[in-house]
Design an enzyme around this catalytic site. Sequence first.
Site, PDB file in Angstrom:
ATOM      1  N   ASP A  88       0.822  -1.211   0.000  1.00 24.09           N
ATOM      2  CA  ASP A  88       0.000   0.000   0.000  1.00 24.09           C
ATOM      3  C   ASP A  88       0.856   1.261   0.000  1.00 24.09           C
ATOM      4  O   ASP A  88       2.021   1.244   0.407  1.00 24.09           O
ATOM      5  CB  ASP A  88      -0.954   0.009   1.208  1.00 24.09           C
ATOM      6  CG  ASP A  88      -0.231  -0.135   2.544  1.00 24.09           C
ATOM      7  OD1 ASP A  88       0.757  -0.892   2.629  1.00 24.09           O
ATOM      8  OD2 ASP A  88      -0.621   0.540   3.518  1.00 24.09           O
ATOM      9  N   GLU A 153       0.184  -1.332   5.755  1.00 22.05           N
ATOM     10  CA  GLU A 153       1.236  -0.829   6.657  1.00 22.05           C
ATOM     11  C   GLU A 153       1.027   0.640   6.958  1.00 22.05           C
ATOM     12  O   GLU A 153       1.253   1.106   8.070  1.00 22.05           O
ATOM     13  CB  GLU A 153       2.620  -1.046   6.023  1.00 22.05           C
ATOM     14  CG  GLU A 153       3.793  -0.743   6.956  1.00 22.05           C
ATOM     15  CD  GLU A 153       4.188   0.726   7.039  1.00 22.05           C
ATOM     16  OE1 GLU A 153       4.849   1.123   8.001  1.00 22.05           O
ATOM     17  OE2 GLU A 153       3.816   1.503   6.135  1.00 22.05           O
TER      18      GLU A 153
HETATM   19 ZN    ZN Z   1       6.671   2.296   4.175  1.00 19.41          ZN
END
Ligand code: ZN
Length: 411
Positions: A88, A153
């Site tokens: 992401d 994340e």
């Molecule tokens: Zn990162």
Amino acid sequence: MFSRQLSANQKADLDSQAINNFRAYLQIPSVHPNVNYDACIKFLENQAKSLNLPITIVSPVPQKPIVILTRVGTEPTLPTILLNSHMDVVPVFEEKWAHKPFSADIDEHNNIYARGSQDMKCVGIQYLEAVRRLKKRGITLKRTLHLSFVPDEEIGGFDGMKRFVRTKDFQDLNVGAALDEGMASPTDEFALFYGERCVWHLKIHCSGRPGHGSLLLDNTAGEKATHILNKLFAFRNQEKQKLVDNPSWTLGDVTTVNLTQISGGVQANVVPPELLITFDCRIPPEHVNIATWEETVNQWCKEAGVWVEYPVKQPQILPTKLDNSNIYWVAFKKSTDKLGLKLKPQIFPGATDSRNIREIGIPVIGFSPINNTPILLDDHDEYLGVETFLKGIEIYCGILISVGNVEERSG
Ligand code: ZN
């Protein structure tokens, strides 16, 4: 070990394949909010096919896939090496970009522009391309490598790595050590991260005597807020001074406190019954006793007559040891020394998935092979130079040969 050198033609082909793969991955808009990871999965399935590696997809949370490509080592019972990256990327303000953030344009200086070019699709592709080169050269490693591509994340990893490390699927990987993201470095040195600060959010409730704005009442919310603000800002100045006094220190060595939100009040001529003040606070993993810090905050609140709530209160997680007790670090360092890289070990100023892996006792080295490049993570016009990207693949080849062959300590 049988290994061959690559011809100039083979090398050129591998370089252009790596650049094409990097650009194709960058062109997938896996951007928050509400990321759809389907295109990433498809891309990685194709990579697994081209590398002839097994691929596993697990989803501890629906729509939040963890993708793992595996290269089995010659001694598959040894603890394995996890090469982690996240799929992401953070949102973009497209109007502020000179290049479209998901076009992966290459400009006349041979820089690739895209969201994720530094953070951290580069690293995910570099792992893949390093494995491709090792295979081409006929190099096998003792230890199994797992290349994990994880979701979310950038929003804390709650449905990604944080959840995954607590599953049997993760346990079954038998991970001995992990590599994860670092950060670009504007100098010749490479930043290397062995720990992270923990995040606390202090939401301070300042209740006081309400009344008309024309009076001079005692015990107002404003007076109490002023007391606690003075304490926290005096502390903040001390921490700033530490950085001035110790030029080799980085943000990771000090506690940061920042006023991020203030709310309260009903109208301009009424003394409010409550003011709410929020501080973002980041505490180093070592050299700060977190219990003492909490006592100090509580003491300040007591003196001010306010109370504190902690919407976020992460535990302090022990950093990874960078000494002879850590065989993976010794192997890592040996390879980067051989490559002539200058490393600057430090504590990460922010938070990454490394913390979730360290939390269960696995050593993690945070490293992105990017030097002489401005730090543009989360910034407009994020870019990475093609040469830096390609050099990073060679750096990982060296690291993987060393770390992937490290012997267990005998005795
Ligand atoms: Zn990162």
